[in-house]
Design a protein around this motif. Structure first.
Motif, PDB file in Angstrom:
ATOM      1  N   TYR A   1      45.307  51.771  68.747  1.00 57.71           N
ATOM      2  CA  TYR A   1      46.272  51.149  67.840  1.00 57.71           C
ATOM      3  C   TYR A   1      47.235  52.159  67.220  1.00 57.71           C
ATOM      4  O   TYR A   1      48.092  51.794  66.433  1.00 57.71           O
ATOM      5  N   LEU A   2      47.067  53.449  67.527  1.00 50.92           N
ATOM      6  CA  LEU A   2      47.922  54.460  66.903  1.00 50.92           C
ATOM      7  C   LEU A   2      49.182  54.663  67.726  1.00 50.92           C
ATOM      8  O   LEU A   2      49.185  54.491  68.944  1.00 50.92           O
ATOM      9  N   ASP A   3      50.245  55.053  67.043  1.00 51.01           N
ATOM     10  CA  ASP A   3      51.494  55.334  67.756  1.00 51.01           C
ATOM     11  C   ASP A   3      51.396  56.684  68.450  1.00 51.01           C
ATOM     12  O   ASP A   3      50.562  57.526  68.116  1.00 51.01           O
ATOM     13  N   ASP A   4      52.289  56.894  69.422  1.00 48.52           N
ATOM     14  CA  ASP A   4      52.274  58.120  70.219  1.00 48.52           C
ATOM     15  C   ASP A   4      52.475  59.353  69.362  1.00 48.52           C
ATOM     16  O   ASP A   4      51.855  60.391  69.586  1.00 48.52           O
ATOM     17  N   GLY A   5      53.358  59.256  68.369  1.00 48.18           N
ATOM     18  CA  GLY A   5      53.653  60.414  67.530  1.00 48.18           C
ATOM     19  C   GLY A   5      52.412  60.915  66.818  1.00 48.18           C
ATOM     20  O   GLY A   5      52.164  62.125  66.744  1.00 48.18           O
ATOM     21  N   THR A   6      51.605  59.977  66.285  1.00 44.67           N
ATOM     22  CA  THR A   6      50.395  60.372  65.575  1.00 44.67           C
ATOM     23  C   THR A   6      49.410  61.035  66.518  1.00 44.67           C
ATOM     24  O   THR A   6      48.794  62.063  66.193  1.00 44.67           O
ATOM     25  N   ILE A   7      49.243  60.461  67.712  1.00 44.88           N
ATOM     26  CA  ILE A   7      48.301  61.038  68.672  1.00 44.88           C
ATOM     27  C   ILE A   7      48.765  62.429  69.081  1.00 44.88           C
ATOM     28  O   ILE A   7      47.970  63.375  69.140  1.00 44.88           O
TER      29      ILE A   7
ATOM     30  N   GLN B   1      48.441  66.160  59.305  1.00 48.71           N
ATOM     31  CA  GLN B   1      48.760  64.933  60.034  1.00 48.71           C
ATOM     32  C   GLN B   1      47.754  64.756  61.148  1.00 48.71           C
ATOM     33  O   GLN B   1      47.341  65.719  61.784  1.00 48.71           O
ATOM     34  N   GLY B   2      47.331  63.535  61.412  1.00 48.08           N
ATOM     35  CA  GLY B   2      46.368  63.281  62.483  1.00 48.08           C
ATOM     36  C   GLY B   2      45.895  61.843  62.457  1.00 48.08           C
ATOM     37  O   GLY B   2      46.544  60.980  61.868  1.00 48.08           O
ATOM     38  N   VAL B   3      44.750  61.626  63.076  1.00 40.87           N
ATOM     39  CA  VAL B   3      44.194  60.283  63.174  1.00 40.87           C
ATOM     40  C   VAL B   3      43.654  59.868  61.800  1.00 40.87           C
ATOM     41  O   VAL B   3      42.863  60.609  61.217  1.00 40.87           O
ATOM     42  N   PRO B   4      44.082  58.740  61.230  1.00 39.72           N
ATOM     43  CA  PRO B   4      43.516  58.324  59.939  1.00 39.72           C
ATOM     44  C   PRO B   4      42.041  57.971  60.077  1.00 39.72           C
ATOM     45  O   PRO B   4      41.598  57.581  61.154  1.00 39.72           O
ATOM     46  N   ILE B   5      41.302  58.114  58.964  1.00 40.52           N
ATOM     47  CA  ILE B   5      39.877  57.778  58.971  1.00 40.52           C
ATOM     48  C   ILE B   5      39.728  56.293  59.321  1.00 40.52           C
ATOM     49  O   ILE B   5      40.376  55.434  58.724  1.00 40.52           O
ATOM     50  N   GLY B   6      38.853  56.001  60.283  1.00 42.40           N
ATOM     51  CA  GLY B   6      38.685  54.608  60.706  1.00 42.40           C
ATOM     52  C   GLY B   6      39.720  54.180  61.732  1.00 42.40           C
ATOM     53  O   GLY B   6      39.699  53.051  62.206  1.00 42.40           O
ATOM     54  N   GLY B   7      40.657  55.079  62.062  1.00 45.72           N
ATOM     55  CA  GLY B   7      41.735  54.716  62.994  1.00 45.72           C
ATOM     56  C   GLY B   7      41.240  54.633  64.429  1.00 45.72           C
ATOM     57  O   GLY B   7      40.375  55.413  64.844  1.00 45.72           O
TER      58      GLY B   7
END
Lengths: 196, 196
Positions: free
Chosen positions: A180-186, A170-176
């Protein structure tokens, strides 16, 4: 009444497809009638053929036209790894990424107490059978990063002691873009940070 | 490769429908395969039936399954009025409004110098024939309120001297809020204002 009974019936059926409503179904049907030779007739044939032959693979739950799907019967796919996905759509997404050359197991959903989906409703007993018989060394849990998906992943991991079990990173998607990412992903990406 | 050759071919055809792309075509096909008995097989049959029978009405250009469409052959539709529309979708929209009980004439597009669409490409000569033979007293131009639609309306009006020609009223749509309307619509509604 729109055109005739047959055309109205076709529109009503098309409107039941996901992503199409009554208006877009009418547009699609008019488009089909205009392109009768190149689109309507071939589509009718393709649907008839799939309606006659499509079936679930008895081994992994993938859709295909034979008792065992192309992947399960393939000579060139590795047998030691099973990638567990929720749905055939997820299997197709993995295949498009072309990063996995083993075999799949399609659960057909996720465990859900609310919807009364238990392990037997999913294809979990069959997965346990396969691991016993197919000489599997690694089970890759490629379930959606949702609460239900992760619950199901934990349940499956508990059922399979003594075998290597992995899950997608799990992590930052390519090109992300972080903004624009949610807190959970960060948070997940930060916790799983790697040395460069 | 997704499922098998047949399923891939079906997805490719579905993706060519307006409103569906590759992703929604895949979703639709999976949905169809899951609902084989209630949706896939009936849809295949409906498409096959329409592919075999759908045709343009020789008189008005509507789609149907017979040489002359249900509206042109109806005993209960008034013969004195012809409602001219650009497209079969517009005819269907008029029929849903259920406000017109006469007959239609589908042009099959609008005049367009840029796209080299002249009066012969449209069904305008046939319209002039019909007015001569069908005892028509009023031609209602229900063309879209676009530049091409209005150009076509003016051209048709010029071709039909000595007959009553009307067009749909322009103004504020029912439920419309002035704040969200464009200036052109408000101007048109103001110019066509009526005493209460």
């Amino acid at each position: 009444m729109n055109g005739t009974k047959d055309i109205d019936a076709l529109i009503a059926l098309m409107a039941r497809l996901p992503g199409l409503g009554p208006r877009s179904a009418r547009r699609a049907v008019l488009h089909l009638i205009r392109k009768r030779a190149v689109l309507l007739a071939p589509l009718a044939d393709a649907l008839t053929r799939v309606a006659a032959t499509a079936r679930e693979c008895l081994n992994c739950g993938n859709v295909g036209t034979t008792e065992l799907c192309d992947i399960c019967t393939s000579e060139i796919r590795a047998t030691g790894q099973i990638c567990v996905v929720e749905d055939v759509a997820d299997l197709w997404a993995m295949e498009r990424a072309a990063v996995f050359r083993g075999r799949y197991h399609v659960l057909g959903g996720t465990l859900s107490a609310l919807d009364a989906v238990g392990p037997e409703t999913l294809r979990i007993p069959r997965l346990i059978d396969r691991i016993a018989t197919e000489n599997v060394t690694e089970v890759i849990l490629a379930l959606n990063a949702t609460v239900d998906g992760q619950t199901t992943a934990h349940y499956i991991a508990d059922q399979l002691p003594g075998i290597r079990i992995t899950s997608l990173a799990q992590g930052v998607p390519i090109g992300g873009e972080l903004d624009y990412l949610d807190d959970g992903t960060i948070s997940a990406a930060m916790r799983a940070r790697r040395d460069i």
